[in-house]
Design a protein around this motif. Structure first.
Motif, PDB file in Angstrom:
ATOM      1  N   SER A  74      -8.947   7.191 -45.248  1.00  0.00           N
ATOM      2  CA  SER A  74      -8.963   7.177 -43.581  1.00  0.00           C
ATOM      3  C   SER A  74      -7.817   6.653 -43.050  1.00  0.00           C
ATOM      4  CB  SER A  74     -10.231   6.729 -42.974  1.00  0.00           C
ATOM      5  OG  SER A  74     -11.557   7.220 -43.624  1.00  0.00           O
ATOM      6  N   SER A  75      -6.738   7.075 -43.362  1.00  0.00           N
ATOM      7  CA  SER A  75      -5.301   6.671 -43.020  1.00  0.00           C
ATOM      8  C   SER A  75      -5.171   6.885 -41.445  1.00  0.00           C
ATOM      9  CB  SER A  75      -4.312   7.356 -43.622  1.00  0.00           C
ATOM     10  OG  SER A  75      -4.106   8.960 -43.756  1.00  0.00           O
ATOM     11  N   ALA A  76      -5.803   8.110 -40.772  1.00  0.00           N
ATOM     12  CA  ALA A  76      -5.702   8.285 -39.547  1.00  0.00           C
ATOM     13  C   ALA A  76      -6.115   7.066 -38.395  1.00  0.00           C
ATOM     14  CB  ALA A  76      -5.874   9.692 -38.887  1.00  0.00           C
ATOM     15  N   VAL A  77      -5.504   6.947 -37.329  1.00  0.00           N
ATOM     16  CA  VAL A  77      -6.010   6.004 -36.274  1.00  0.00           C
ATOM     17  C   VAL A  77      -6.595   6.577 -34.974  1.00  0.00           C
ATOM     18  CG1 VAL A  77      -5.570   3.745 -35.288  1.00  0.00           C
ATOM     19  CG2 VAL A  77      -4.852   4.222 -37.302  1.00  0.00           C
ATOM     20  N   HIS A  78      -7.383   6.467 -34.341  1.00  0.00           N
ATOM     21  CA  HIS A  78      -7.754   6.785 -32.921  1.00  0.00           C
ATOM     22  C   HIS A  78      -7.659   5.200 -32.205  1.00  0.00           C
ATOM     23  CE1 HIS A  78     -10.072  10.683 -33.081  1.00  0.00           C
ATOM     24  NE2 HIS A  78      -9.169  10.769 -33.153  1.00  0.00           N
ATOM     25  N   LEU A  79      -6.949   5.209 -31.137  1.00  0.00           N
ATOM     26  CA  LEU A  79      -6.507   4.240 -30.335  1.00  0.00           C
ATOM     27  C   LEU A  79      -7.351   4.496 -29.049  1.00  0.00           C
ATOM     28  CD1 LEU A  79      -3.602   2.061 -29.572  1.00  0.00           C
ATOM     29  CD2 LEU A  79      -4.843   3.331 -27.708  1.00  0.00           C
ATOM     30  N   ARG A  80      -8.299   3.662 -28.476  1.00  0.00           N
ATOM     31  CA  ARG A  80      -9.043   3.657 -27.373  1.00  0.00           C
ATOM     32  C   ARG A  80      -8.649   2.651 -26.346  1.00  0.00           C
ATOM     33  NH1 ARG A  80     -12.313   8.034 -27.722  1.00  0.00           N
ATOM     34  NH2 ARG A  80     -13.449   8.579 -29.663  1.00  0.00           N
ATOM     35  N   PHE A  81      -8.445   3.033 -25.138  1.00  0.00           N
ATOM     36  CA  PHE A  81      -7.752   1.901 -24.006  1.00  0.00           C
ATOM     37  C   PHE A  81      -8.527   2.409 -22.730  1.00  0.00           C
ATOM     38  CE2 PHE A  81      -4.839   0.517 -20.891  1.00  0.00           C
ATOM     39  CZ  PHE A  81      -4.937  -0.629 -20.962  1.00  0.00           C
ATOM     40  N   ASP A  82      -9.428   1.624 -22.464  1.00  0.00           N
ATOM     41  CA  ASP A  82      -9.952   1.767 -21.090  1.00  0.00           C
ATOM     42  C   ASP A  82      -9.249   1.404 -19.852  1.00  0.00           C
ATOM     43  OD1 ASP A  82     -11.818   2.301 -19.017  1.00  0.00           O
ATOM     44  OD2 ASP A  82     -13.478   1.020 -19.644  1.00  0.00           O
ATOM     45  N   ILE A  83      -8.794   2.105 -19.019  1.00  0.00           N
ATOM     46  CA  ILE A  83      -7.747   1.922 -18.007  1.00  0.00           C
ATOM     47  C   ILE A  83      -8.742   1.049 -17.146  1.00  0.00           C
ATOM     48  CG2 ILE A  83      -6.338   2.617 -16.345  1.00  0.00           C
ATOM     49  CD1 ILE A  83      -6.223   5.170 -17.721  1.00  0.00           C
ATOM     50  N   ARG A  84      -9.670   1.221 -16.497  1.00  0.00           N
ATOM     51  CA  ARG A  84     -10.557   0.695 -15.574  1.00  0.00           C
ATOM     52  C   ARG A  84     -10.672  -0.914 -15.821  1.00  0.00           C
ATOM     53  NH1 ARG A  84     -12.795   5.982 -14.840  1.00  0.00           N
ATOM     54  NH2 ARG A  84     -12.088   7.058 -12.909  1.00  0.00           N
ATOM     55  N   ALA A  85     -11.197  -1.259 -17.237  1.00  0.00           N
ATOM     56  CA  ALA A  85     -11.615  -2.553 -17.561  1.00  0.00           C
ATOM     57  C   ALA A  85     -10.226  -3.145 -17.974  1.00  0.00           C
ATOM     58  CB  ALA A  85     -12.592  -2.262 -18.922  1.00  0.00           C
ATOM     59  N   SER A  86      -9.190  -2.503 -17.945  1.00  0.00           N
ATOM     60  CA  SER A  86      -7.678  -3.347 -18.405  1.00  0.00           C
ATOM     61  C   SER A  86      -7.583  -4.377 -17.371  1.00  0.00           C
ATOM     62  CB  SER A  86      -6.802  -2.362 -18.777  1.00  0.00           C
ATOM     63  OG  SER A  86      -6.324  -1.798 -17.588  1.00  0.00           O
ATOM     64  N   SER A  87      -6.410  -5.058 -18.026  1.00  0.00           N
ATOM     65  CA  SER A  87      -5.779  -6.033 -17.060  1.00  0.00           C
ATOM     66  C   SER A  87      -4.678  -5.718 -16.386  1.00  0.00           C
ATOM     67  CB  SER A  87      -5.644  -7.361 -17.802  1.00  0.00           C
ATOM     68  OG  SER A  87      -4.672  -7.075 -19.100  1.00  0.00           O
ATOM     69  N   LEU A  88      -4.213  -4.502 -16.360  1.00  0.00           N
ATOM     70  CA  LEU A  88      -3.115  -4.022 -15.873  1.00  0.00           C
ATOM     71  C   LEU A  88      -3.195  -3.975 -14.363  1.00  0.00           C
ATOM     72  CD1 LEU A  88      -2.690  -0.414 -17.728  1.00  0.00           C
ATOM     73  CD2 LEU A  88      -1.299  -2.570 -17.991  1.00  0.00           C
ATOM     74  N   PRO A  89      -2.009  -4.052 -13.475  1.00  0.00           N
ATOM     75  CA  PRO A  89      -2.130  -4.138 -12.083  1.00  0.00           C
ATOM     76  C   PRO A  89      -2.669  -2.694 -11.579  1.00  0.00           C
ATOM     77  CG  PRO A  89       0.219  -4.591 -12.891  1.00  0.00           C
ATOM     78  CD  PRO A  89      -0.846  -4.171 -13.951  1.00  0.00           C
ATOM     79  N   ASP A  90      -3.201  -2.802 -10.666  1.00  0.00           N
ATOM     80  CA  ASP A  90      -4.217  -2.008  -9.775  1.00  0.00           C
ATOM     81  C   ASP A  90      -3.044  -0.486  -9.474  1.00  0.00           C
ATOM     82  OD1 ASP A  90      -6.448  -3.097  -9.720  1.00  0.00           O
ATOM     83  OD2 ASP A  90      -6.345  -3.816  -7.952  1.00  0.00           O
ATOM     84  N   PRO A  91      -1.992  -0.563  -8.913  1.00  0.00           N
ATOM     85  CA  PRO A  91      -1.248   0.425  -8.726  1.00  0.00           C
ATOM     86  C   PRO A  91      -0.794   1.211 -10.217  1.00  0.00           C
ATOM     87  CG  PRO A  91      -0.116  -1.176  -7.881  1.00  0.00           C
ATOM     88  CD  PRO A  91      -1.301  -1.712  -8.437  1.00  0.00           C
ATOM     89  N   VAL A  92      -0.756   0.513 -11.275  1.00  0.00           N
ATOM     90  CA  VAL A  92      -0.268   1.231 -12.493  1.00  0.00           C
ATOM     91  C   VAL A  92      -1.748   2.064 -12.876  1.00  0.00           C
ATOM     92  CG1 VAL A  92       0.341   0.784 -14.914  1.00  0.00           C
ATOM     93  CG2 VAL A  92       1.571  -0.358 -13.057  1.00  0.00           C
ATOM     94  N   LYS A  93      -2.824   1.287 -12.772  1.00  0.00           N
ATOM     95  CA  LYS A  93      -4.230   2.002 -13.094  1.00  0.00           C
ATOM     96  C   LYS A  93      -4.396   3.291 -12.376  1.00  0.00           C
ATOM     97  CE  LYS A  93      -6.856  -2.154 -14.183  1.00  0.00           C
ATOM     98  NZ  LYS A  93      -7.952  -3.065 -13.671  1.00  0.00           N
ATOM     99  N   GLU A  94      -3.874   3.231 -10.949  1.00  0.00           N
ATOM    100  CA  GLU A  94      -4.191   4.381 -10.376  1.00  0.00           C
ATOM    101  C   GLU A  94      -3.088   5.505 -10.812  1.00  0.00           C
ATOM    102  OE1 GLU A  94      -3.714   3.414  -6.075  1.00  0.00           O
ATOM    103  OE2 GLU A  94      -5.315   1.756  -6.265  1.00  0.00           O
TER     104      GLU A  94
END
Length: 130
Positions: A27-47
């Motif tokens: 299993s060498s392939a990788v799935h990356l999952r990133f939840d935008i709403r639960a992240s610590s990014l600034p709100d304008p970047v999230k939008e």
């Protein structure tokens, strides 16, 4: 823009494509999952990320990136991480609004002179009428 590693979830999956017996075992392939709403990014970047016209961003606000070009899981993980950072960097960039401009008076005159010269050339190609 820095993203804490605890906000990103990696899972190993089997890669597609050629690879002989190895592709069925490792299993060498990788799935990356990133939840935008639960992240610590600034709100304008999230939008901007949520409104991004990209198939990697789901309707639930989760970015899913699949990396499978490399032969090792670590290289694919690094590639997926780099793609996520690039996506966030693109979303954090705010394009400058375009200001409408008009051609100058001299530019208008140059254009009209060129049109007149071209019209004369084309008129000279027509049949001569006696």
């Amino acid at each position: 823009m820095l993203i804490p590693e605890k906000e990103v979830e990696f899972s190993a999956v089997r890669a597609q494509g050629p690879g002989g017996q190895n592709v069925n075992k490792v299993s060498s392939a990788v799935h990356l999952r990133f939840d935008i709403r639960a992240s610590s990014l600034p709100d304008p970047v999230k939008e901007r990320l949520l409104a991004w016209p990209d198939q990697r961003v789901s309707k639930d606000g989760v970015v899913v990136i699949k990396a499978q070009t490399a032969r090792t899981q670590e290289q694919n993980k690094a590639e997926a991480w780099a793609r996520l950072l690039e996506l966030v960097a693109q979303a954090s960039h705010i394009p400058r609004p375009r200001r409408a401009t008009k051609p100058t008076q001299s530019a208008k005159l140059r254009r009209l002179r060129r049109k007149a010269v071209r019209a004369e050339v084309k008129a000279g190609r027509s049949k001569v009428v006696d």
